[in-house]
Design a protein around this motif. Sequence first.
Motif, PDB file in Angstrom:
ATOM      1  N   VAL A  36      11.261  -3.661   4.405  1.00  0.00           N
ATOM      2  CA  VAL A  36      11.637  -4.302   3.136  1.00  0.00           C
ATOM      3  C   VAL A  36      13.083  -4.814   3.204  1.00  0.00           C
ATOM      4  CG1 VAL A  36      12.029  -3.882   0.669  1.00  0.00           C
ATOM      5  CG2 VAL A  36      10.011  -2.936   1.809  1.00  0.00           C
ATOM      6  N   TYR A  37      13.259  -6.115   2.994  1.00  0.00           N
ATOM      7  CA  TYR A  37      14.601  -6.714   3.013  1.00  0.00           C
ATOM      8  C   TYR A  37      15.254  -6.650   1.640  1.00  0.00           C
ATOM      9  CZ  TYR A  37      13.028  -8.489   7.482  1.00  0.00           C
ATOM     10  OH  TYR A  37      12.545  -8.573   8.754  1.00  0.00           O
ATOM     11  N   ALA A  38      14.438  -6.656   0.605  1.00  0.00           N
ATOM     12  CA  ALA A  38      14.968  -6.605  -0.760  1.00  0.00           C
ATOM     13  C   ALA A  38      13.885  -6.087  -1.681  1.00  0.00           C
ATOM     14  CB  ALA A  38      15.403  -7.993  -1.210  1.00  0.00           C
ATOM     15  N   ALA A  39      14.291  -5.341  -2.695  1.00  0.00           N
ATOM     16  CA  ALA A  39      13.347  -4.871  -3.714  1.00  0.00           C
ATOM     17  C   ALA A  39      14.100  -4.649  -5.010  1.00  0.00           C
ATOM     18  CB  ALA A  39      12.672  -3.578  -3.261  1.00  0.00           C
TER      19      ALA A  39
ATOM     20  N   THR B  13       0.830  -1.208   0.000  1.00  0.00           N
ATOM     21  CA  THR B  13       0.000   0.000   0.000  1.00  0.00           C
ATOM     22  C   THR B  13       0.865   1.258   0.000  1.00  0.00           C
ATOM     23  OG1 THR B  13      -1.731  -1.177   1.179  1.00  0.00           O
ATOM     24  CG2 THR B  13      -1.851   1.219   1.213  1.00  0.00           C
ATOM     25  N   ASP B  14       1.887   1.265   0.844  1.00  0.00           N
ATOM     26  CA  ASP B  14       2.813   2.405   0.863  1.00  0.00           C
ATOM     27  C   ASP B  14       3.585   2.489  -0.452  1.00  0.00           C
ATOM     28  OD1 ASP B  14       1.981   3.038   3.380  1.00  0.00           O
ATOM     29  OD2 ASP B  14       3.757   2.280   4.417  1.00  0.00           O
ATOM     30  N   GLY B  15       3.873   1.340  -1.032  1.00  0.00           N
ATOM     31  CA  GLY B  15       4.599   1.303  -2.302  1.00  0.00           C
ATOM     32  C   GLY B  15       3.789   1.917  -3.423  1.00  0.00           C
ATOM     33  N   MET B  16       2.487   1.656  -3.406  1.00  0.00           N
ATOM     34  CA  MET B  16       1.607   2.222  -4.424  1.00  0.00           C
ATOM     35  C   MET B  16       1.623   3.745  -4.332  1.00  0.00           C
ATOM     36  SD  MET B  16      -2.186   0.855  -5.452  1.00  0.00           S
ATOM     37  CE  MET B  16      -2.611   0.647  -3.732  1.00  0.00           C
ATOM     38  N   SER B  17       1.592   4.265  -3.093  1.00  0.00           N
ATOM     39  CA  SER B  17       1.648   5.718  -2.899  1.00  0.00           C
ATOM     40  C   SER B  17       2.993   6.280  -3.355  1.00  0.00           C
ATOM     41  CB  SER B  17       1.432   6.067  -1.418  1.00  0.00           C
ATOM     42  OG  SER B  17       0.210   5.554  -0.967  1.00  0.00           O
TER      43      SER B  17
ATOM     44  N   SER C 154       9.874   2.786  -7.835  1.00  0.00           N
ATOM     45  CA  SER C 154       9.692   1.354  -8.081  1.00  0.00           C
ATOM     46  C   SER C 154       8.636   0.747  -7.160  1.00  0.00           C
ATOM     47  CB  SER C 154      11.021   0.596  -7.928  1.00  0.00           C
ATOM     48  OG  SER C 154      11.955   1.059  -8.861  1.00  0.00           O
ATOM     49  N   TYR C 155       7.650   1.563  -6.792  1.00  0.00           N
ATOM     50  CA  TYR C 155       6.530   1.123  -5.947  1.00  0.00           C
ATOM     51  C   TYR C 155       6.972   0.551  -4.600  1.00  0.00           C
ATOM     52  CZ  TYR C 155       3.996   1.867 -10.271  1.00  0.00           C
ATOM     53  OH  TYR C 155       3.484   2.441 -11.417  1.00  0.00           O
ATOM     54  N   VAL C 156       8.035   1.159  -4.037  1.00  0.00           N
ATOM     55  CA  VAL C 156       8.467   0.830  -2.678  1.00  0.00           C
ATOM     56  C   VAL C 156       8.779   2.150  -1.984  1.00  0.00           C
ATOM     57  CG1 VAL C 156      10.255  -0.262  -1.249  1.00  0.00           C
ATOM     58  CG2 VAL C 156       9.414  -1.438  -3.299  1.00  0.00           C
ATOM     59  N   LYS C 157       8.221   2.336  -0.796  1.00  0.00           N
ATOM     60  CA  LYS C 157       8.478   3.569  -0.045  1.00  0.00           C
ATOM     61  C   LYS C 157       9.977   3.677   0.224  1.00  0.00           C
ATOM     62  CE  LYS C 157       7.592   4.140   4.469  1.00  0.00           C
ATOM     63  NZ  LYS C 157       6.801   4.209   5.720  1.00  0.00           N
ATOM     64  N   PRO C 158      10.596   4.823  -0.121  1.00  0.00           N
ATOM     65  CA  PRO C 158      12.039   4.959   0.105  1.00  0.00           C
ATOM     66  C   PRO C 158      12.405   4.744   1.572  1.00  0.00           C
ATOM     67  CG  PRO C 158      11.218   6.754  -1.270  1.00  0.00           C
ATOM     68  CD  PRO C 158      10.013   5.994  -0.769  1.00  0.00           C
ATOM     69  N   GLY C 159      13.437   3.938   1.807  1.00  0.00           N
ATOM     70  CA  GLY C 159      13.910   3.703   3.172  1.00  0.00           C
ATOM     71  C   GLY C 159      12.993   2.834   4.013  1.00  0.00           C
TER      72      GLY C 159
END
Length: 151
Positions: free
Chosen positions: A103-106, A84-88, A94-99
């Motif tokens: 998240v272990y890997a993206a 959900t945060d990635g979508m925002s 890349s649809y992942v909240k920075p920092g």
Amino acid sequence: MKTSLSVILFTLTASVLSTTAFADECALSIEANDMMQFSKKSLSAPASCKEISVTLKHNGKLPVTTMGHNWVLSKAADVQAVATDGMSAGANNSYVKPGDSRVYAASKVIGGGEQTTVTFSTAQMKAGEDYRFFCSFPGHFAIMQGSFTLN
Ligand SMILES: [Cu+2]
């Protein structure tokens, strides 16, 4: 003289072979397609891997803007919130909240015909934990996910 040389050769051969086996176990691969599917429902690696690399290959034809896929790893309990945060966060992230510490890997987001590899440290991970990998492209995570374990 001959004996010691063959011992050295044997030792060298054995160490090359064991290094190769170790590297392969820590290098995983998975594919994705235009039907919003990953090719595997689960992935695992030995807990002895200090780093793991995952190669994602998009076998489809659709462009990254309509059928983009990535490979994101978090604890199972965090998948929904991370997605959900990635979508925002949007395509530029890349649809992942920075920092995002959950998240272990993206990997980056790729389109049809593309391939990408993400390498990550297992220092913050532990054997037996219930991890999941998923695609954080908007609308994909509910279908595109699977279990990930360190054994
Ligand atoms: Cu996807």
